[in-house]
Scaffold this motif. Structure first.
Motif, PDB file in Angstrom:
ATOM      1  N   ALA A 174     -14.772 -51.147 -36.829  1.00 26.18           N
ATOM      2  CA  ALA A 174     -16.225 -50.146 -37.540  1.00 26.18           C
ATOM      3  C   ALA A 174     -15.835 -50.303 -39.268  1.00 26.18           C
ATOM      4  N   ASP A 175     -15.020 -50.784 -39.347  1.00 26.90           N
ATOM      5  CA  ASP A 175     -14.397 -50.350 -41.003  1.00 26.90           C
ATOM      6  C   ASP A 175     -14.779 -51.676 -41.484  1.00 26.90           C
ATOM      7  N   PHE A 187     -19.563 -47.298 -35.376  1.00 26.88           N
ATOM      8  CA  PHE A 187     -20.111 -47.942 -36.707  1.00 26.88           C
ATOM      9  C   PHE A 187     -21.196 -46.888 -36.910  1.00 26.88           C
ATOM     10  N   THR A 188     -22.100 -47.053 -36.043  1.00 28.18           N
ATOM     11  CA  THR A 188     -23.243 -46.138 -36.697  1.00 28.18           C
ATOM     12  C   THR A 188     -23.775 -44.738 -36.483  1.00 28.18           C
ATOM     13  N   LYS A 233     -18.791 -51.722 -41.348  1.00 26.62           N
ATOM     14  CA  LYS A 233     -19.362 -50.406 -42.952  1.00 26.62           C
ATOM     15  C   LYS A 233     -18.842 -51.704 -43.864  1.00 26.62           C
ATOM     16  N   SER A 234     -17.721 -51.425 -44.249  1.00 24.41           N
ATOM     17  CA  SER A 234     -17.698 -52.856 -45.243  1.00 24.41           C
ATOM     18  C   SER A 234     -18.790 -53.422 -46.119  1.00 24.41           C
ATOM     19  N   GLU A 252     -22.361 -51.373 -46.064  1.00 18.59           N
ATOM     20  CA  GLU A 252     -21.948 -50.499 -47.197  1.00 18.59           C
ATOM     21  C   GLU A 252     -22.913 -50.995 -48.283  1.00 18.59           C
ATOM     22  N   THR A 278     -20.894 -43.120 -37.480  1.00 21.68           N
ATOM     23  CA  THR A 278     -19.887 -43.869 -39.121  1.00 21.68           C
ATOM     24  C   THR A 278     -21.184 -43.665 -40.057  1.00 21.68           C
ATOM     25  N   MET A 279     -21.697 -44.418 -40.109  1.00 22.92           N
ATOM     26  CA  MET A 279     -23.131 -44.553 -40.903  1.00 22.92           C
ATOM     27  C   MET A 279     -24.502 -43.807 -40.928  1.00 22.92           C
TER      28      MET A 279
END
Length: 414
Positions: A332-333, A220-221, A336-337, A340, A223-224
């Motif tokens: 992770a999605d 996740f991190t 992320k949602s 974000e 991805t961010m």
């Protein structure tokens, strides 16, 4: 009158043992401590107490632990037989219940035994000969006990009532923060959004034993791309990770800062982050779904917004109070949602919802410690008296300010 408690610990290096000993002493009990040690942890030492080591055990090695318990039972006379006769013996976990029974014969069968079980091991839940044998063993070892202490109503609903062979009255003693300060008012807390250009910070503190959480947060991190970072503190269960140190070292947005002292360091470490990771997959679908972790209460105590997974006992706890953030699924999605769409105003609203809670929901104070010790002092000297061997059920909880556990179970929302 001061009561004398012999506390038998599964792991003397576990900070939770230190907190329980502190609680007993704050309540007025004289505490004698004995148990196994898994590693060195000076932060788990209790001032004024020199514990008796019964042996060395290893995390995750069930057979080795069983052998150590057998040896400790044979050596009990030499190890603890010289101690003054306790008024109560508390056994933390199943292996210590075996040692408690041996100690009880040394000191006299009238000494009440309390079984403290704050996790349900996956072996106890197996639907085979191993599982049924362990449950029968637990029932036999607990037949002379006077009280069961557990930390989540889901443990009672999911294990002790439908599966366990135990027939004990049960006390709910949640993993709340031990607060022995004179002032019992809420700490002065202010929202702490990141400065411009700084990332959101998620704290993952305590017993670090979940490899799936580490991978999920790492993915996740990344991805961010640095907009969210994870700060880890506590005791890693190295056997549960392929190579904990190497994994963390590879991650650009995940940091491990070592161990900390509980409860003394909690305010400082939680106020460095905005969110607390209150999710665990260590025994997914079983113990991890039923527990109410220390970090849940610690985070809420210091208005750090908890993140929970839908369908778990932690998520239900937060839902009842109208606080925290919930992930629909462990991905992770999903994270992320969530982030974000995270804004300063949304964070501040979540912060205020936690900060406005009564701090007594998340803490145990000196009066609670005294009530706990009083409950122990009132235990019958012979198991089976005062309904102690009625069918497994729920006694009133320790704190009169909390809803009764029976009500939680009956309403099916606990």
């Amino acid at each position: 009158m001061t009561i004398r408690v012999l506390y038998l610990a599964h792991d003397l290096s576990d900070p939770a043992i230190r907190r329980r000993v502190m609680m007993l002493r704050a309540g007025g009990a004289e505490v004698m401590l004995a148990g196994f040690r898994r590693d060195e942890n000076k932060l788990a030492a209790v001032e004024g107490i020199d514990p008796i080591e019964l042996g060395i055990t290893a995390d995750g090695r069930f057979a080795q632990r069983a052998a150590s318990v057998v040896k400790a039972c044979f050596a009990a006379a030499a190890k603890v037989g010289h101690l003054r006769r306790p008024d109560v013996i508390i056994a933390r976990n199943l292996e210590m219940l075996a040692v408690a029974n041996r100690a009880r014969t040394l000191f006299g069968a009238a000494v009440p035994v309390v079984y403290e079980c704050l996790d349900i091991h996956r072996l106890m839940l197996r639907d085979d000969l191993i599982g049924s044998s362990l449950r029968r063993l637990e029932g036999r070892l607990g037949r002379h006990a006077s009280l069961l202490i557990t930390s989540s109503p889901a443990f009672v609903e999911q294990y002790f009532q439908p599966l366990s062979d135990l027939h004990l009255q049960t006390m709910l003693l949640e993993n709340q923060v031990l607060d022995l300060s004179e002032e019992q008012t809420a700490p002065m807390l202010a929202p702490r959004p990141p400065a411009a250009g700084e990332p959101w910070r998620i704290g993952w503190f305590g017993a670090l034993r979940c490899a799936k959480s580490l991978k999920l947060l790492s993915d996740f991190t990344r991805t961010m791309q640095g907009k969210v970072v994870v700060e880890m503190r506590g005791r890693p269960a190295h056997r549960q990770f392929e190579d904990f140190d190497a994994q963390v070292a590879r991650e650009p947005f995940v940091d491990f800062h070592g161990s900390y002292k509980n409860p003394e360091d909690l305010a400082a470490i939680y106020q460095q982050v905005q969110f607390v990771w209150a999710i665990d997959f260590y025994e997914e679908g079983q113990n991890s779904s039923w527990l109410l972790p220390n970090r849940l209460y610690e985070g809420c105590r210091y208005a750090t917004v908890p993140i929970a997974l839908k369908g778990t006992e932690t998520a239900r706890y937060l839902s009842r109070k109208g606080i925290g953030l919930e992930l629909a699924d462990a991905s992770a999605d999903a994270l992320k949602s969530l982030f974000e769409t995270m804004t300063v105003s949304r964070y501040q609203a979540a912060f205020e919802a936690v900060a406005e809670q009564d701090p007594r929901n998340f803490t145990l104070n000196k009066a609670d410690c005294e009530a706990f010790v009083h409950r122990l002092a009132a235990l019958p000297t012979e198991a089976g008296q005062n309904g102690m061997h009625a069918p497994a059920g729920l006694a009133a909880p320790l704190l009169s300010t909390q809803p009764t556990i029976a009500n939680k179970v009956d309403s099916h929302d606990g």
